[in-house]
Design a protein around this motif. Structure first.
Motif, PDB file in Angstrom:
ATOM      1  N   TRP A 132       1.372  -1.099  -0.403  1.00 54.96           N
ATOM      2  CA  TRP A 132      -0.104  -0.154  -0.340  1.00 54.96           C
ATOM      3  C   TRP A 132       0.873   0.761   0.057  1.00 54.96           C
ATOM      4  O   TRP A 132       1.816   1.313   1.313  1.00 54.96           O
ATOM      5  CB  TRP A 132      -0.883   0.207   1.152  1.00 54.96           C
ATOM      6  N   GLN A 133       0.707   2.199  -0.797  1.00 53.24           N
ATOM      7  CA  GLN A 133       1.902   3.827  -1.584  1.00 53.24           C
ATOM      8  C   GLN A 133       0.679   4.134  -0.914  1.00 53.24           C
ATOM      9  O   GLN A 133      -0.579   4.655  -1.524  1.00 53.24           O
ATOM     10  CB  GLN A 133       2.158   3.114  -2.385  1.00 53.24           C
ATOM     11  N   ILE A 151       3.073   2.185   3.389  1.00 53.65           N
ATOM     12  CA  ILE A 151       4.284   2.574   3.330  1.00 53.65           C
ATOM     13  C   ILE A 151       3.403   4.125   3.537  1.00 53.65           C
ATOM     14  O   ILE A 151       3.034   4.321   1.989  1.00 53.65           O
ATOM     15  CB  ILE A 151       5.420   2.670   2.680  1.00 53.65           C
ATOM     16  N   THR A 152       3.364   4.732   4.751  1.00 54.65           N
ATOM     17  CA  THR A 152       2.792   6.827   3.985  1.00 54.65           C
ATOM     18  C   THR A 152       4.172   7.058   4.087  1.00 54.65           C
ATOM     19  O   THR A 152       4.781   7.267   4.597  1.00 54.65           O
ATOM     20  CB  THR A 152       2.257   6.753   5.458  1.00 54.65           C
ATOM     21  N   ASN A 153       3.449   8.379   3.576  1.00 52.75           N
ATOM     22  CA  ASN A 153       4.682   9.226   3.265  1.00 52.75           C
ATOM     23  C   ASN A 153       4.500  10.151   4.007  1.00 52.75           C
ATOM     24  O   ASN A 153       5.873  10.565   4.974  1.00 52.75           O
ATOM     25  CB  ASN A 153       4.991  10.352   1.688  1.00 52.75           C
ATOM     26  N   SER A 154       3.670  11.764   4.092  1.00 53.48           N
ATOM     27  CA  SER A 154       3.596  12.566   4.466  1.00 53.48           C
ATOM     28  C   SER A 154       3.144  12.750   6.195  1.00 53.48           C
ATOM     29  O   SER A 154       3.164  13.032   7.254  1.00 53.48           O
ATOM     30  CB  SER A 154       2.846  13.679   3.757  1.00 53.48           C
ATOM     31  N   GLU A 155       2.682  11.351   6.373  1.00 49.86           N
ATOM     32  CA  GLU A 155       1.300  12.020   7.708  1.00 49.86           C
ATOM     33  C   GLU A 155       1.744  10.302   7.971  1.00 49.86           C
ATOM     34  O   GLU A 155       2.186   9.242   8.158  1.00 49.86           O
ATOM     35  CB  GLU A 155       0.411  12.405   7.027  1.00 49.86           C
ATOM     36  N   ALA A 156       0.403  10.081   8.921  1.00 56.36           N
ATOM     37  CA  ALA A 156       0.650   8.655  10.325  1.00 56.36           C
ATOM     38  C   ALA A 156       0.256   7.724   9.724  1.00 56.36           C
ATOM     39  O   ALA A 156      -0.804   8.231   9.207  1.00 56.36           O
ATOM     40  CB  ALA A 156       0.506   9.167  11.696  1.00 56.36           C
ATOM     41  N   ILE A 157       0.198   6.531  10.424  1.00 59.74           N
ATOM     42  CA  ILE A 157      -0.407   5.172  10.053  1.00 59.74           C
ATOM     43  C   ILE A 157      -1.121   4.907  12.095  1.00 59.74           C
ATOM     44  O   ILE A 157       0.199   5.547  13.097  1.00 59.74           O
ATOM     45  CB  ILE A 157       0.466   3.949  10.064  1.00 59.74           C
ATOM     46  N   VAL A 165      -2.841  -6.754  11.326  1.00 53.85           N
ATOM     47  CA  VAL A 165      -2.320  -6.702  10.560  1.00 53.85           C
ATOM     48  C   VAL A 165      -1.402  -7.533  10.075  1.00 53.85           C
ATOM     49  O   VAL A 165      -0.406  -7.920  11.119  1.00 53.85           O
ATOM     50  CB  VAL A 165      -1.907  -5.054  10.410  1.00 53.85           C
ATOM     51  N   ASP A 166      -1.632  -8.293   9.315  1.00 59.66           N
ATOM     52  CA  ASP A 166      -0.457 -10.158   9.212  1.00 59.66           C
ATOM     53  C   ASP A 166       0.592  -8.844   8.053  1.00 59.66           C
ATOM     54  O   ASP A 166       0.785  -9.362   6.817  1.00 59.66           O
ATOM     55  CB  ASP A 166      -1.097 -10.326   8.578  1.00 59.66           C
ATOM     56  N   GLY A 167       1.557  -8.638   8.012  1.00 58.96           N
ATOM     57  CA  GLY A 167       2.194  -7.389   7.248  1.00 58.96           C
ATOM     58  C   GLY A 167       3.565  -6.595   8.062  1.00 58.96           C
ATOM     59  O   GLY A 167       3.438  -6.298   9.253  1.00 58.96           O
ATOM     60  N   ARG A 168       3.655  -5.247   7.784  1.00 60.35           N
ATOM     61  CA  ARG A 168       4.207  -3.827   7.697  1.00 60.35           C
ATOM     62  C   ARG A 168       4.021  -2.804   8.313  1.00 60.35           C
ATOM     63  O   ARG A 168       3.131  -2.693   6.790  1.00 60.35           O
ATOM     64  CB  ARG A 168       5.696  -4.585   7.580  1.00 60.35           C
ATOM     65  N   LEU A 169       4.504  -2.140   9.348  1.00 59.02           N
ATOM     66  CA  LEU A 169       3.545  -0.757   9.449  1.00 59.02           C
ATOM     67  C   LEU A 169       4.815   0.034   9.310  1.00 59.02           C
ATOM     68  O   LEU A 169       5.642   0.641   9.919  1.00 59.02           O
ATOM     69  CB  LEU A 169       2.642  -0.565  10.521  1.00 59.02           C
ATOM     70  N   ALA A 174       6.042  10.231   9.829  1.00 61.82           N
ATOM     71  CA  ALA A 174       5.551  10.568  10.951  1.00 61.82           C
ATOM     72  C   ALA A 174       5.388   9.485  11.134  1.00 61.82           C
ATOM     73  O   ALA A 174       6.515   8.751  11.577  1.00 61.82           O
ATOM     74  CB  ALA A 174       3.745  11.398  10.019  1.00 61.82           C
ATOM     75  N   ALA A 175       4.658   9.024  12.511  1.00 63.16           N
ATOM     76  CA  ALA A 175       4.235   8.880  13.739  1.00 63.16           C
ATOM     77  C   ALA A 175       3.316   7.201  13.352  1.00 63.16           C
ATOM     78  O   ALA A 175       2.778   7.481  11.937  1.00 63.16           O
ATOM     79  CB  ALA A 175       3.375   8.940  14.880  1.00 63.16           C
ATOM     80  N   VAL A 176       3.545   6.353  14.205  1.00 66.35           N
ATOM     81  CA  VAL A 176       2.629   4.778  14.044  1.00 66.35           C
ATOM     82  C   VAL A 176       2.382   4.776  14.946  1.00 66.35           C
ATOM     83  O   VAL A 176       2.739   4.830  16.005  1.00 66.35           O
ATOM     84  CB  VAL A 176       3.569   3.464  13.807  1.00 66.35           C
TER      85      VAL A 176
END
Length: 210
Positions: A132-133, A151-157, A165-169, A174-176
């Protein structure tokens, strides 16, 4: 940042700002006790994730008819909705009998899932092949069952309470934020598999008895 008890059964955590709260022990904790990567290690990971983000954003995509993913069944491909990615209900990812199909979802803005939504994998689909981009924020709703690398760019997850979640954050800038979540990695089979049909032909020789 973590609130309540979050379970992370695969993978490490890290930050480039050296600020992590709610790891534990105490009312807010991550179990089992995670490996916390140093700032230099996290900077290296961030660089690799930034390369991955740009690669995902540069893939040629199939444009979906709308921004809502719920109720759809999608085969391996790169998808772009041209807007905010939304998920209400169930999104089914169908591997068509193969375990090497790849799904890339590109957003021009954010990703938002409604409470108790889900991404379901069928026919060989694997969470390790889902990406997810997201240029801005990713918000995974309360009780959502989600899969893939976000993978987020400018803002948080941000994960709502009880989301899985089965995966990675990975947030580049920004923050997680976690809240009583479960994060795991179901693994990835390297060898492609597909359904095949085998036909067996048996020949019986003629015999003559005297």
């Amino acid at each position: 940042t973590n609130t309540n008890t979050t379970t992370i059964t695969a993978g490490d955590i890290g930050t480039t700002t050296s600020t992590i709260t709610g790891v534990g022990p105490g009312a807010d904790q991550i179990v089992p006790s995670p490996t916390v990567r140093s700032v230099p290690d996290s900077e290296l990971a961030r660089g690799s994730a930034n390369t991955a983000y740009n690669n995902l954003a540069g893939q040629d995509a199939t444009t979906l008819g709308g921004v809502e993913l719920g109720g759809q069944t999608l085969f391996g491909d790169t998808y772009d909705t041209g807007g905010v990615l939304g998920l209400t209900g169930t999104l089914t990812l169908d591997g068509q009998g193969r375990n090497d199909s790849v799904w890339i979802f590109q957003s021009t803005s954010a990703l938002t899932t409604a409470a108790n939504s889900s991404v379901v994998l069928t026919n060989g689909a694997q969470a390790c092949n889902v990406f997810w981009q997201i240029p801005s924020a990713a918000t995974i709703g309360t009780g959502t069952d989600f899969v893939g690398t976000v993978i987020t760019n400018s803002e948080a997850i941000t994960l709502g309470q009880g989301a899985t979640v089965d995966g990675r954050l990975i947030s580049l800038n920004a923050a997680v934020t976690l809240n009583n979540n479960t994060i795991f990695n179901s693994g990835c089979e390297d060898e492609p598999t597909e359904t095949t049909t085998t036909t067996t032909t048996t020949t019986t020789p003629d015999t003559t008895t005297t």
